[in-house]
Write an enzyme that holds these catalytic residues in place. Structure first.
Site, mmCIF file in Angstrom:
data_model
loop_
_atom_site.group_PDB
_atom_site.id
_atom_site.type_symbol
_atom_site.label_atom_id
_atom_site.label_comp_id
_atom_site.label_asym_id
_atom_site.label_seq_id
_atom_site.Cartn_x
_atom_site.Cartn_y
_atom_site.Cartn_z
ATOM 1 N N GLU A 31 30.293 -0.817 22.432
ATOM 2 C CA GLU A 31 29.837 -0.524 23.779
ATOM 3 C C GLU A 31 29.901 0.979 23.966
ATOM 4 O OE1 GLU A 31 33.717 -1.430 26.481
ATOM 5 O OE2 GLU A 31 32.566 -3.163 25.777
ATOM 6 N N ASN A 91 26.373 8.455 28.042
ATOM 7 C CA ASN A 91 26.483 9.053 26.708
ATOM 8 C C ASN A 91 25.163 8.868 25.949
ATOM 9 O OD1 ASN A 91 27.264 10.094 24.253
ATOM 10 N ND2 ASN A 91 29.218 8.991 24.196
ATOM 11 N N TYR A 100 23.140 5.302 17.992
ATOM 12 C CA TYR A 100 23.325 3.876 17.706
ATOM 13 C C TYR A 100 21.976 3.161 17.592
ATOM 14 C CZ TYR A 100 28.114 4.870 19.275
ATOM 15 O OH TYR A 100 29.362 5.388 19.432
ATOM 16 N N ILE A 134 35.214 5.739 18.388
ATOM 17 C CA ILE A 134 34.668 6.648 17.388
ATOM 18 C C ILE A 134 34.612 8.027 18.024
ATOM 19 C CG2 ILE A 134 32.301 6.100 18.027
ATOM 20 C CD1 ILE A 134 31.517 6.512 15.049
#
Length: 155
Positions: A111, A116, A123, A77
């Site tokens: 994952e 990050n 998420y 993504i």
């Protein structure tokens, strides 16, 4: 499909015509980008890849996902770095979860690099939970870092 009237964004299935723009974003958005051959592989088993288009039909983000028997994995993504902080990542993630729900998925998996923090926070806010780690999985400029495995259950 129109996503947000105020931003005039659209999510569409990834097509070959989008590959050049997706690859350009891939090279800019990731420290260790996918190869062009991976980006061009849009018809694999269980493929459910999407692009995010702005009001001018310009690709500003994308995701690659694979649905195998109701278990959907978010493989990749990214949002064009020019638009980081604009909320486009959240739009893409919500589109991913909507797509999973519309396909009666039981679970979604992804994952993320341990470094990050922005993605991890996004998420987690969306309902993903950390379930495991792959130690020293991702290459970095000076070694390796963990991959955090996260899941989202649809029941």
């Amino acid at each position: 499909m129109k996503i947000d009237n105020s931003m005039s964004l659209h999510i569409l299935p990834l097509e070959q015509a989008h590959v050049k723009d997706v690859f350009s974003i891939e090279l800019q958005a990731h420290t260790h980008p996918w190869s062009l051959s991976l980006i061009e592989s849009i018809d694999g088993r269980g493929a459910c890849h999407r692009v995010l288009l702005d009001k001018n039909n310009k690709v500003v983000g994308y995701f690659y996902a694979q649905n195998i028997l109701g278990e959907v994995t978010l493989l990749n993504i990214a949002v064009d770095p020019k638009y980081h902080g604009s909320g486009y990542g959240k739009v893409l993630l919500n589109a991913f979860l909507d797509m999973c729900s519309n396909h009666d998925a039981e679970s979604a998996w992804l994952e993320v690099r341990e470094s990050n923090h922005r993605a991890y926070t996004l998420y987690e806010a969306a309902g993903f939970n950390e379930v495991d780690r792959r130690k020293s999985y991702y290459p970095t400029s000076n070694g390796k870092e963990d991959a955090i495995i996260m899941s989202y259950l649809f029941f």
